[in-house]
Design an enzyme around this catalytic site. Structure first.
Site, PDB file in Angstrom:
ATOM      1  N   LYS A 249       0.875  -1.452  -0.143  1.00  0.00           N
ATOM      2  CA  LYS A 249      -0.222  -0.374  -0.068  1.00  0.00           C
ATOM      3  C   LYS A 249       0.830   1.375  -0.108  1.00  0.00           C
ATOM      4  O   LYS A 249       1.769   1.281   0.156  1.00  0.00           O
ATOM      5  CB  LYS A 249      -0.852  -0.190   1.126  1.00  0.00           C
ATOM      6  CG  LYS A 249      -1.714  -1.143   1.445  1.00  0.00           C
ATOM      7  CD  LYS A 249      -3.396  -0.771   0.386  1.00  0.00           C
ATOM      8  CE  LYS A 249      -4.130  -2.343   0.056  1.00  0.00           C
ATOM      9  NZ  LYS A 249      -5.282  -1.641  -0.567  1.00  0.00           N
TER      10      LYS A 249
ATOM     11  N   GLU B 265     -11.533  -1.590  -8.741  1.00  0.00           N
ATOM     12  CA  GLU B 265     -12.520  -2.991  -7.716  1.00  0.00           C
ATOM     13  C   GLU B 265     -13.365  -2.218  -6.601  1.00  0.00           C
ATOM     14  O   GLU B 265     -13.907  -2.647  -6.249  1.00  0.00           O
ATOM     15  CB  GLU B 265     -11.907  -3.301  -6.547  1.00  0.00           C
ATOM     16  CG  GLU B 265     -10.988  -2.164  -5.716  1.00  0.00           C
ATOM     17  CD  GLU B 265      -9.487  -2.101  -5.078  1.00  0.00           C
ATOM     18  OE1 GLU B 265      -9.254  -2.138  -3.786  1.00  0.00           O
ATOM     19  OE2 GLU B 265      -9.031  -2.922  -4.898  1.00  0.00           O
TER      20      GLU B 265
ATOM     21  N   HIS C  52     -10.515  -8.234  -7.306  1.00  0.00           N
ATOM     22  CA  HIS C  52     -10.165  -8.093  -6.193  1.00  0.00           C
ATOM     23  C   HIS C  52     -10.794  -8.812  -5.459  1.00  0.00           C
ATOM     24  O   HIS C  52     -12.194  -8.868  -5.517  1.00  0.00           O
ATOM     25  CB  HIS C  52     -10.375  -6.355  -5.921  1.00  0.00           C
ATOM     26  CG  HIS C  52     -10.953  -6.119  -5.069  1.00  0.00           C
ATOM     27  ND1 HIS C  52     -12.156  -5.986  -3.825  1.00  0.00           N
ATOM     28  CD2 HIS C  52     -10.210  -5.207  -3.643  1.00  0.00           C
ATOM     29  CE1 HIS C  52     -11.788  -5.670  -2.657  1.00  0.00           C
ATOM     30  NE2 HIS C  52     -10.669  -5.442  -2.654  1.00  0.00           N
TER      31      HIS C  52
ATOM     32  N   GLU D 160      -5.867 -12.124  -5.790  1.00  0.00           N
ATOM     33  CA  GLU D 160      -5.720 -11.269  -4.726  1.00  0.00           C
ATOM     34  C   GLU D 160      -5.550 -12.312  -3.373  1.00  0.00           C
ATOM     35  O   GLU D 160      -6.689 -12.596  -3.642  1.00  0.00           O
ATOM     36  CB  GLU D 160      -6.753 -10.363  -4.915  1.00  0.00           C
ATOM     37  CG  GLU D 160      -5.639  -9.755  -3.428  1.00  0.00           C
ATOM     38  CD  GLU D 160      -6.054  -7.890  -3.387  1.00  0.00           C
ATOM     39  OE1 GLU D 160      -5.349  -7.378  -2.657  1.00  0.00           O
ATOM     40  OE2 GLU D 160      -7.551  -7.621  -4.082  1.00  0.00           O
TER      41      GLU D 160
END
Length: 409
Positions: A208, A289, A339, A359
């Site tokens: 992130k 997403e 996602h 993911e």
């Protein structure tokens, strides 16, 4: 935690369908195969999954959201007159869970007595049942659990994993980890989490970004790249928190890390901004997403706003809508990286023609009895029919509300 149980019966004008369904259940196997099956019961459960550590991304650092402490899930369990079963789920983070459950509870009776084979027609029927609140957002997210359950039921009845029912292109999918890369983790923990994920068989790492101090983003990415080496696939995710000038500057600064993609650098609905950024950067741009309909995704696709499309089946209304979107993405030769919700998206990614990414989040694992296998950087398709999942005792314990419709076994 208290569990509120409510039993709701179907309307009187559905009795004829239910009688026919009951007779179908008594037919010999050969006749049952050709006699239309019907949905006998629907059970909805609202589940609150607590997270061990409050989770923060760039939206928290900009003050737009509070740290995430739980995930709200909506489960739908279906049974048919011929004894077939299916399970599906949707979810919400931070807010919206009770709203999804309330909307699903209102439209669920419309499934009783219906043929579970007619999945697209039933999705349309449920959309029109709640048409006054729209065809995207919470209104359709509440339908995802039903839609996923219908696809799970169809694949189970066929004795096939869902990916095989859809037509798989592969028996495993490249997998990257996100759950260890959030902004609340100190850089030392970030690096250790990434190393541990690779040791567990994951093939890529997502970090992130979007810290108020852009130098901190660069420091964290540098530390991870130095620990992992140049050959490990690395992604970065800004969670929509940059404006256009910042996204361009940061995108150029991040080129040195050879990222697989830069995710959500701009507001999810800024298709033109994403298109300009994708044209300006060597790093592929990924987004999608947070969108909640096929129509919203089409704006990205037709504007060439994403190199990697990241739809979320529960957020766009389920598998039926995901398949329509995947066809559009394939037509434009886009990469696919669904996602979250890997228990669903593993099957959908395996059925996409171009090699996708999946993911990995371990958050939902306590909800299910089964575990997905990861090795060599890939997640393997389970041999179990349908999605290959069943609810755990923990999921039952975390259920905060439950309701039943039709003739529940």
């Amino acid at each position: 935690m208290n569990v509120n149980t409510k039993r709701t019966t179907h309307h009187a004008d559905d009795h004829a369908d239910d009688d026919a369904a009951g007779h179908a259940a008594d037919l010999p196997d050969g006749d049952a195969a050709t006699h239309p099956d019907t949905i006998r019961s629907v059970t909805l459960s609202s589940v609150r999954l607590p997270l061990g550590t409050p989770v923060s991304d760039a939206k928290v650092f900009t003050g737009r959201q509070q740290p995430m402490t739980e995930v709200a899930l909506l489960f739908a369990e279906l049974t048919t007159a011929q004894g077939h079963e299916g399970i599906g789920f949707g979810y919400s983070k931070r807010a919206g869970g009770p709203g999804q459950f309330a909307h699903a509870r209102e439209v669920a009776p419309d499934l009783i007595g219906e043929d579970p084979n007619d999945i697209d027609r039933l999705w349309t029927k449920l959309v029109w049942a709640g048409a006054s609140v729209g065809r995207s957002g919470l209104a359709t997210q509440a339908l995802a659990a039903f839609d996923v359950a219908l696809w799970d039921l169809k694949a189970r009845r066929a004795g096939l994993p869902l990916a095989k029912l859809l037509g798989a292109h592969r028996d495993s999918v490249r997998v990257y980890d996100t759950s260890g890369g959030f902004l609340h983790a100190p850089v030392e923990e970030l690096v250790e989490n990434a190393s541990a994920s690779l040791a567990d068989g994951v093939g890529g790492i997502k970090i992130k970004v979007g810290h108020p101090d852009h130098r901190e983003d660069l420091r964290r990415l540098t530390a991870v790249r130095e620990r992992l080496g140049d050959d490990v696939p690395l992604m970065a995710d800004a969670n929509q928190q940059w404006d256009r000038p910042t996204a361009l500057r940061m995108g150029r600064a991040l080129e040195e890390f050879a990222l697989v993609w830069l995710e959500e650098p701009l507001d999810a609905h800024d298709a033109q901004g994403h298109a300009s950024l994708a044209a300006a950067l060597d790093t592929p741009v990924a987004t999608g997403e947070m969108l909640s309909s096929v129509a919203e995704h089409w704006e990205l696709i037709r504007n060439d706003a994403a190199d990697v499309i990241q739809p979320d089946a529960p957020r766009i209304g389920g598998i039926t809508q995901f398949l329509k979107l995947a066809a559009l993405a394939e037509h434009r030769h886009l990469q696919l990286a669904p996602h979250f919700a890997m228990e669903i998206h593993l099957h959908l990614a395996a059925a996409y023609p171009y090699e996708p990414w999946l993911e990995h989040f371990d958050w939902l694992e306590p909800l299910f009895e089964e575990r997905l296998e990861i090795s060599g950087g890939r997640m393997r398709l389970p041999a179990r029919p349908g999605l290959g999942i069943s609810l755990s005792e923990k999921a039952r314990q975390w259920t905060v509300e439950r309701c039943e419709f039709g003739d529940v076994p």
